[in-house]
Write a protein that holds these residues in place. Structure first.
Motif, PDB file in Angstrom:
ATOM      1  N   ILE A 168       0.842  -1.196   0.000  1.00 36.90           N
ATOM      2  CA  ILE A 168       0.000   0.000   0.000  1.00 36.90           C
ATOM      3  C   ILE A 168       0.880   1.250   0.000  1.00 36.90           C
ATOM      4  O   ILE A 168       1.831   1.352   0.762  1.00 36.90           O
ATOM      5  CB  ILE A 168      -0.950   0.012   1.216  1.00 36.90           C
ATOM      6  N   GLY A 169       0.525   2.182  -0.857  1.00 38.83           N
ATOM      7  CA  GLY A 169       1.266   3.431  -0.913  1.00 38.83           C
ATOM      8  C   GLY A 169       2.402   3.426  -1.901  1.00 38.83           C
ATOM      9  O   GLY A 169       2.952   4.475  -2.243  1.00 38.83           O
ATOM     10  N   LYS A 170       2.777   2.216  -2.371  1.00 42.64           N
ATOM     11  CA  LYS A 170       3.830   2.152  -3.365  1.00 42.64           C
ATOM     12  C   LYS A 170       3.233   2.426  -4.745  1.00 42.64           C
ATOM     13  O   LYS A 170       2.064   2.167  -5.006  1.00 42.64           O
ATOM     14  CB  LYS A 170       4.494   0.775  -3.353  1.00 42.64           C
ATOM     15  N   ASP A 171       4.049   2.922  -5.641  1.00 42.85           N
ATOM     16  CA  ASP A 171       3.584   3.191  -7.005  1.00 42.85           C
ATOM     17  C   ASP A 171       3.527   1.873  -7.754  1.00 42.85           C
ATOM     18  O   ASP A 171       4.404   1.535  -8.546  1.00 42.85           O
ATOM     19  CB  ASP A 171       4.531   4.170  -7.704  1.00 42.85           C
ATOM     20  N   ASP A 172       2.489   1.103  -7.484  1.00 46.18           N
ATOM     21  CA  ASP A 172       2.396  -0.255  -7.999  1.00 46.18           C
ATOM     22  C   ASP A 172       1.024  -0.481  -8.619  1.00 46.18           C
ATOM     23  O   ASP A 172       0.025  -0.610  -7.927  1.00 46.18           O
ATOM     24  CB  ASP A 172       2.630  -1.246  -6.849  1.00 46.18           C
ATOM     25  N   LYS A 173       0.972  -0.535  -9.919  1.00 48.11           N
ATOM     26  CA  LYS A 173      -0.308  -0.727 -10.603  1.00 48.11           C
ATOM     27  C   LYS A 173      -0.911  -2.098 -10.335  1.00 48.11           C
ATOM     28  O   LYS A 173      -2.112  -2.301 -10.518  1.00 48.11           O
ATOM     29  CB  LYS A 173      -0.129  -0.524 -12.106  1.00 48.11           C
ATOM     30  N   THR A 174      -0.072  -3.045  -9.919  1.00 51.07           N
ATOM     31  CA  THR A 174      -0.590  -4.391  -9.684  1.00 51.07           C
ATOM     32  C   THR A 174      -1.576  -4.424  -8.523  1.00 51.07           C
ATOM     33  O   THR A 174      -2.316  -5.392  -8.359  1.00 51.07           O
ATOM     34  CB  THR A 174       0.560  -5.379  -9.412  1.00 51.07           C
ATOM     35  N   MET A 175      -1.596  -3.368  -7.690  1.00 44.23           N
ATOM     36  CA  MET A 175      -2.580  -3.310  -6.607  1.00 44.23           C
ATOM     37  C   MET A 175      -3.998  -3.159  -7.147  1.00 44.23           C
ATOM     38  O   MET A 175      -4.970  -3.301  -6.420  1.00 44.23           O
ATOM     39  CB  MET A 175      -2.249  -2.149  -5.665  1.00 44.23           C
ATOM     40  N   ASN A 176      -4.117  -2.847  -8.436  1.00 40.83           N
ATOM     41  CA  ASN A 176      -5.443  -2.702  -9.043  1.00 40.83           C
ATOM     42  C   ASN A 176      -6.115  -4.049  -9.268  1.00 40.83           C
ATOM     43  O   ASN A 176      -7.301  -4.102  -9.589  1.00 40.83           O
ATOM     44  CB  ASN A 176      -5.335  -1.970 -10.389  1.00 40.83           C
ATOM     45  N   TYR A 177      -5.360  -5.139  -9.110  1.00 43.21           N
ATOM     46  CA  TYR A 177      -5.889  -6.466  -9.422  1.00 43.21           C
ATOM     47  C   TYR A 177      -5.855  -7.343  -8.172  1.00 43.21           C
ATOM     48  O   TYR A 177      -4.828  -7.465  -7.514  1.00 43.21           O
ATOM     49  CB  TYR A 177      -5.079  -7.106 -10.548  1.00 43.21           C
ATOM     50  N   ASN A 178      -6.989  -7.939  -7.854  1.00 45.21           N
ATOM     51  CA  ASN A 178      -7.091  -8.797  -6.680  1.00 45.21           C
ATOM     52  C   ASN A 178      -6.777 -10.238  -7.063  1.00 45.21           C
ATOM     53  O   ASN A 178      -7.427 -10.814  -7.939  1.00 45.21           O
ATOM     54  CB  ASN A 178      -8.501  -8.721  -6.089  1.00 45.21           C
ATOM     55  N   VAL A 179      -5.807 -10.815  -6.395  1.00 52.04           N
ATOM     56  CA  VAL A 179      -5.388 -12.186  -6.674  1.00 52.04           C
ATOM     57  C   VAL A 179      -6.010 -13.122  -5.641  1.00 52.04           C
ATOM     58  O   VAL A 179      -6.017 -12.831  -4.447  1.00 52.04           O
ATOM     59  CB  VAL A 179      -3.854 -12.309  -6.644  1.00 52.04           C
ATOM     60  N   THR A 180      -6.535 -14.243  -6.100  1.00 59.24           N
ATOM     61  CA  THR A 180      -7.144 -15.228  -5.210  1.00 59.24           C
ATOM     62  C   THR A 180      -6.531 -16.595  -5.454  1.00 59.24           C
ATOM     63  O   THR A 180      -6.039 -16.889  -6.544  1.00 59.24           O
ATOM     64  CB  THR A 180      -8.662 -15.315  -5.406  1.00 59.24           C
ATOM     65  N   LEU A 181      -6.574 -17.418  -4.419  1.00 62.83           N
ATOM     66  CA  LEU A 181      -6.103 -18.805  -4.503  1.00 62.83           C
ATOM     67  C   LEU A 181      -7.325 -19.709  -4.502  1.00 62.83           C
ATOM     68  O   LEU A 181      -8.189 -19.596  -3.641  1.00 62.83           O
ATOM     69  CB  LEU A 181      -5.201 -19.124  -3.314  1.00 62.83           C
ATOM     70  N   LYS A 182      -7.415 -20.612  -5.463  1.00 64.76           N
ATOM     71  CA  LYS A 182      -8.567 -21.503  -5.528  1.00 64.76           C
ATOM     72  C   LYS A 182      -8.218 -22.761  -6.307  1.00 64.76           C
ATOM     73  O   LYS A 182      -7.114 -22.871  -6.851  1.00 64.76           O
ATOM     74  CB  LYS A 182      -9.756 -20.797  -6.175  1.00 64.76           C
ATOM     75  N   GLU A 183      -9.150 -23.685  -6.338  1.00 62.62           N
ATOM     76  CA  GLU A 183      -8.956 -24.917  -7.109  1.00 62.62           C
ATOM     77  C   GLU A 183      -9.921 -24.940  -8.283  1.00 62.62           C
ATOM     78  O   GLU A 183     -11.123 -24.755  -8.115  1.00 62.62           O
ATOM     79  CB  GLU A 183      -9.172 -26.156  -6.246  1.00 62.62           C
ATOM     80  N   LEU A 184      -9.376 -25.164  -9.461  1.00 67.08           N
ATOM     81  CA  LEU A 184     -10.201 -25.364 -10.642  1.00 67.08           C
ATOM     82  C   LEU A 184     -10.586 -26.840 -10.657  1.00 67.08           C
ATOM     83  O   LEU A 184      -9.717 -27.711 -10.617  1.00 67.08           O
ATOM     84  CB  LEU A 184      -9.419 -24.999 -11.907  1.00 67.08           C
ATOM     85  N   PRO A 185     -11.879 -27.165 -10.673  1.00 68.84           N
ATOM     86  CA  PRO A 185     -12.299 -28.565 -10.522  1.00 68.84           C
ATOM     87  C   PRO A 185     -11.992 -29.412 -11.756  1.00 68.84           C
ATOM     88  O   PRO A 185     -11.627 -28.902 -12.814  1.00 68.84           O
ATOM     89  CB  PRO A 185     -13.817 -28.438 -10.319  1.00 68.84           C
ATOM     90  N   GLU A 186     -12.147 -30.702 -11.592  1.00 68.02           N
ATOM     91  CA  GLU A 186     -11.988 -31.621 -12.722  1.00 68.02           C
ATOM     92  C   GLU A 186     -12.991 -31.265 -13.816  1.00 68.02           C
ATOM     93  O   GLU A 186     -14.134 -30.927 -13.545  1.00 68.02           O
ATOM     94  CB  GLU A 186     -12.223 -33.062 -12.260  1.00 68.02           C
ATOM     95  N   ARG A 187     -12.519 -31.326 -15.070  1.00 70.14           N
ATOM     96  CA  ARG A 187     -13.374 -30.933 -16.196  1.00 70.14           C
ATOM     97  C   ARG A 187     -13.234 -31.927 -17.344  1.00 70.14           C
ATOM     98  O   ARG A 187     -12.167 -32.498 -17.556  1.00 70.14           O
ATOM     99  CB  ARG A 187     -12.962 -29.540 -16.707  1.00 70.14           C
ATOM    100  N   TYR A 188     -14.324 -32.126 -18.076  1.00 73.35           N
ATOM    101  CA  TYR A 188     -14.288 -32.867 -19.334  1.00 73.35           C
ATOM    102  C   TYR A 188     -14.356 -31.817 -20.429  1.00 73.35           C
ATOM    103  O   TYR A 188     -15.280 -30.992 -20.451  1.00 73.35           O
ATOM    104  CB  TYR A 188     -15.470 -33.827 -19.422  1.00 73.35           C
ATOM    105  N   VAL A 189     -13.356 -31.823 -21.323  1.00 71.28           N
ATOM    106  CA  VAL A 189     -13.229 -30.705 -22.249  1.00 71.28           C
ATOM    107  C   VAL A 189     -13.085 -31.158 -23.693  1.00 71.28           C
ATOM    108  O   VAL A 189     -12.637 -32.272 -23.986  1.00 71.28           O
ATOM    109  CB  VAL A 189     -12.002 -29.832 -21.890  1.00 71.28           C
ATOM    110  N   ALA A 190     -13.483 -30.252 -24.581  1.00 70.46           N
ATOM    111  CA  ALA A 190     -13.152 -30.342 -26.002  1.00 70.46           C
ATOM    112  C   ALA A 190     -11.919 -29.471 -26.202  1.00 70.46           C
ATOM    113  O   ALA A 190     -11.897 -28.314 -25.777  1.00 70.46           O
ATOM    114  CB  ALA A 190     -14.312 -29.847 -26.855  1.00 70.46           C
TER     115      ALA A 190
END
Length: 272
Positions: free
Chosen positions: A110-132
């Motif tokens: 916070i307070g640093k000149d960092d544009k990446t603070m504009n994006y919220n990063v989350t940790l999650k699991e992408l479930p098993e998928r059947y794909v084309a």
């Protein structure tokens, strides 16, 4: 015999809770005066009160305490209860430590000149998928649409049912930025089972843990978003664990207005 007030002081259990324990059958008074309704306890009940306090201090609910007390004299049964609670508390501690680290790393930025603070990063699991899936070497990243055209044209006669949820994503197999001749795979999650076509392969994809950031707007932001995710991975004790990919929640297929596109930049990760 001890009056409820005296027993409360000796057992370090409030009178209100002693009355509640009586109501639920956890700690019943030795006797109750028929005329006054006063509750009386015996000194012999103090060890039981101590067990209740100890189990509550360990985090057991009153319902669990009641079950455990029935097996308290069985060492193996008691051990099993305690091992389960130990595992539960360790998992909670890990989650709390993870949240603390998230807060600390965010505070530091916070307070640093960092544009990446504009994006919220989350940790999650992408479930098993059947794909084309369609995978090919294409001239440039901006020609990814040719892969989607192949997928849609070759599966039109199959009348595929969308997965729930329906993920449409692109995986970048080179593992690095390339100016030309890029190896890209596009996937769409579907329901049912289908035969492969000339260029479309159907397969099941295993679940995967990812760190991701979702943004709205044109793909010009992707460098900043990649940086935000990479910084989060570094700051929170994770490391890259696979190929990056993008999930297209709202893509050029739905709208030609870049300001309405919604993209999720994803990196598979694991704890260091």
């Amino acid at each position: 015999m001890l009056k409820i007030g005296d027993f409360s002081k000796l057992s370090m259990i409030s009178i209100r809770m002693l009355r509640h324990y009586d109501e639920i059958g956890l700690l019943i008074p030795e006797s109750i005066d028929d005329f006054t309704g006063y509750r009386y306890y015996s000194e012999a009940q103090l060890p039981l009160a101590g067990r209740i306090n100890a189990l509550k201090d360990m985090g057991f609910s009153l319902a669990s305490v009641s079950k455990i007390l029935k097996n308290y004299e069985k060492p193996q049964a008691l051990r099993e209860y305690l091992l389960l609670k130990q595992t539960e508390i360790r998992e909670q501690a890990e989650e709390i430590n993870r949240r603390l680290l998230l807060i600390e790393t965010t505070i530091q930025r916070i307070g640093k000149d960092d544009k990446t603070m504009n994006y919220n990063v989350t940790l999650k699991e992408l479930p098993e998928r059947y794909v084309a899936s369609v995978r090919r070497i294409i001239p440039n990243y901006d020609q990814e649409g040719m892969l989607w055209n192949i997928l849609m044209e070759e599966t039109a006669s199959l009348h595929m049912q969308d997965g729930e949820p329906c993920y449409t994503l692109a995986i970048f197999h080179d593992g690095e930025y390339k100016e030309s001749g890029v190896d890209v795979e596009v996937q769409k999650s579907v329901r049912g089972n289908y035969e492969d076509t000339e260029n479309v392969k159907f397969k099941t994809v295993a679940p995967i843990q990812i760190a991701s950031a979702t943004y709205k707007g044109s793909y010009d932001q992707v460098i900043e978003v990649n940086e935000a995710v990479a910084n989060w991975i570094r700051d929170n004790g994770y490391e890259f664990n696979g190929l990056s990919f993008c999930i297209y929640h709202v893509s050029p297929y739905e709208t030609q207005n870049p300001e309405e596109w919604v993209t999720e930049v994803c990196y598979p990760v694991k704890k260091k």
